[in-house]
Enzyme design. Structure first.
Site, short mmCIF file in Angstrom:
data_model
loop_
_atom_site.label_atom_id
_atom_site.label_comp_id
_atom_site.label_asym_id
_atom_site.label_seq_id
_atom_site.Cartn_x
_atom_site.Cartn_y
_atom_site.Cartn_z
N SER A 1 0.81 -1.21 0.00
CA SER A 1 0.00 0.00 0.00
C SER A 1 0.86 1.27 0.00
O SER A 1 1.62 1.50 -0.93
CB SER A 1 -0.96 -0.04 1.19
OG SER A 1 -1.93 0.95 1.11
N ASP B 1 -5.91 2.16 -2.97
CA ASP B 1 -7.12 1.92 -2.18
C ASP B 1 -7.46 3.13 -1.31
O ASP B 1 -8.44 3.12 -0.57
CB ASP B 1 -7.01 0.65 -1.32
CG ASP B 1 -5.90 0.71 -0.28
OD1 ASP B 1 -5.11 1.68 -0.28
OD2 ASP B 1 -5.81 -0.23 0.53
N ASP C 1 -1.18 1.30 -3.94
CA ASP C 1 -2.12 0.31 -4.48
C ASP C 1 -3.50 0.90 -4.74
O ASP C 1 -4.45 0.18 -5.05
CB ASP C 1 -2.22 -0.91 -3.57
CG ASP C 1 -2.90 -0.62 -2.24
OD1 ASP C 1 -2.94 0.55 -1.83
OD2 ASP C 1 -3.39 -1.57 -1.61
N ASP D 1 -2.44 6.24 -3.22
CA ASP D 1 -1.26 5.59 -2.68
C ASP D 1 -0.84 4.48 -3.64
O ASP D 1 -1.40 4.32 -4.72
CB ASP D 1 -1.51 5.07 -1.27
CG ASP D 1 -2.63 4.04 -1.21
OD1 ASP D 1 -3.46 4.01 -2.13
OD2 ASP D 1 -2.67 3.26 -0.24
#
Length: 450
Positions: A104, A247, A245, A243
């Site tokens: 992440s 999410d 990833d 960010d």
């Protein structure tokens, strides 16, 4: 022995804490716990495997695929895509489980393994515990035609982008807006600009050239100052930072002011309420959300349901109660009508659509709530497992809360993803918040020192 799973999967320094061997063993255990044969009428269990652009994701992906296939699971590789895309595709492709390799917002040397069960839902604690317990246990290895096969899906990215575009329920919903997107050299480097452009926005993309090393490096939602500068330099209407990833999502208005996850929740809550789509007139947030969100929602007769920190706990409340909107101050926002987890690109699309639909600036929309002054200190070099157990720390927190009364509060909690303790203070003034936070952080550092 410490629990292997944190608040968002298993994380650590790749090839040191998170090794190929561990990834393989975790995948085999997950296959046994989550991949019962024939759940969707397959010849044998199926799994979707995705990753963000980190260099270490390449060898970890190979280990995960090897572990799953060796356990008799057919694997669909989808390559570099956001975490919410993986969750969506697990459901769309009707696989028995999914694996996302990402840390992440963490720095590049870290990586992580997140599992999804059928339907693209993150695992409950008991399933994670079952996977941990299953690791290392003897098992019968399939042979011959029962060994899993590995294939690559070239259609996965387009399938997800089409889903994002359709979620706005109209064509060219963002026409006339100039939007800067900071993709953090991460997993949304292609999906985010493509989706926004498909809806008519003029897109200026920054940090959209991942090379495996530069993910989150001075970019994205952990460094919003880069987006703020780009919005001003390009005279854009607004901007969004994701960010690694994708999410999570933070926004910036036309004057370069940061709009955080709490303000985004407020904007979307009012939009859904207006459309009669805010289930039970409730927004789910965590204990770390600013008190200003609760006060703003109260003015519009919207209830705020608070959970422990972590989007998984927000999701648990949403799923258990049928709520349609929830999220965190960090920018994890979950719109359950369209996603089973936080989706930064989806969030950005819907915030931008609200700007276009109302004709109001993001700044005006965000002004619906006033953030109370807040201070946050991450205390490193301490034993986070003793947070909440030390009597002097507990007394200091209780005394601070008594001093603040109804004008603020203290939240002290160990991080679920990093080796540190977070100290957060809200108060009537910034000076008071800073002073109390610094004093408490000093006590934590002294009392919980390793």
């Amino acid at each position: 022995m410490a629990r292997l799973f944190g608040t968002d999967g298993v994380r650590g320094v790749a090839n040191q804490d998170l090794t190929a061997e561990l990834a393989l063993d975790l995948s085999v255990a997950a296959a046994h716990v989550l991949g019962e044969a024939g759940a969707f009428g397959h010849r044998q269990p199926t799994a979707l495997v995705a990753r963000d652009p980190r260099a270490s994701g390449e060898f970890l992906e190979a280990a995960v695929c090897a572990g799953l296939a060796s356990a008799g699971v057919d694997v669909i590789r989808v390559g570099v895509i956001p975490t919410p895309a993986a969750a969506y595709l697990v459901n769309e492709f009707r696989t028995d489980l999914g694996v996302m390799l990402s840390a992440s917002h963490n720095p590049m040397p870290d990586n992580g393994i997140k599992f999804f069960q059928r339907g693209g839902v993150k695992l409950a604690d008991d399933l994670e515990d079952a996977i941990e317990q299953r690791m290392g246990e003897p098992w019968q290895r399939p042979t011959g035609e029962k060994v899993g096969r590995i294939q690559y899906s070239a259609d996965a990215v387009k399938t997800y982008i089409d889903h994002l575009v359709r979620s706005l329920r109209q064509e060219q919903a963002l026409k006339g807006l100039t939007i800067v997107l900071d993709t953090a050299n991460g997993a949304s480097f292609h999906t985010a600009p493509t989706a926004f452009r498909a809806q008519g926005a003029e897109v200026i993309a920054i940090h959209d050239e991942p090379n495996g090393i530069n993910i989150n490096d001075g970019a994205g939602s952990t460094h919003p100052e880069k987006l703020q500068a780009a919005v001003l330099a390009n005279h854009a209407d607004l901007g969004f930072a994701f960010d690694g990833d994708a999410d999570r999502c933070l926004a910036v208005d036309h004057e370069g002011n940061l709009v955080d996850g709490d303000q985004i929740l407020a904007i979307l809550a009012l939009a859904l309420q207006e459309d009669h789509r805010l289930a039970s007139n409730t927004v789910v947030a965590t204990i770390m959300s600013n008190l200003g969100l609760t006060l703003a929602m109260r003015e519009h007769e919207i209830h705020v349901d608070q959970t422990k920190v972590g989007d998984r706990y927000v999701l648990e409340s949403m799923n258990a109660n049928g709520f349609s909107l929830g999220g965190e101050q960090s920018g994890h926002v979950i719109m359950s009508e369209f996603a089973t987890t936080g989706d930064g690109v989806l969030t950005g699309l819907h915030v931008a659509a609200r700007v276009a639909r109302t004709g109001k600036s993001l700044q005006e929309l965000a002004s619906v709530m006033t953030r109370l002054p807040q201070a946050l200190i991450n205390v490193r070099g301490v034993d986070k497992l003793r947070a909440g157990m030390d009597p002097e720390v507990n007394k200091a927190v209780a005394d601070a809360n008594q001093t603040l009364g109804d004008t603020g509060r203290v939240v002290l909690r160990p991080s679920g993803t990093e080796p540190l303790v977070r100290v957060m203070v809200e108060a009537a003034t910034q000076d008071e918040a800073d002073s109390i936070c610094q004093r408490l952080a000093g006590i934590v550092k002294d009392r919980l020192a390793i």
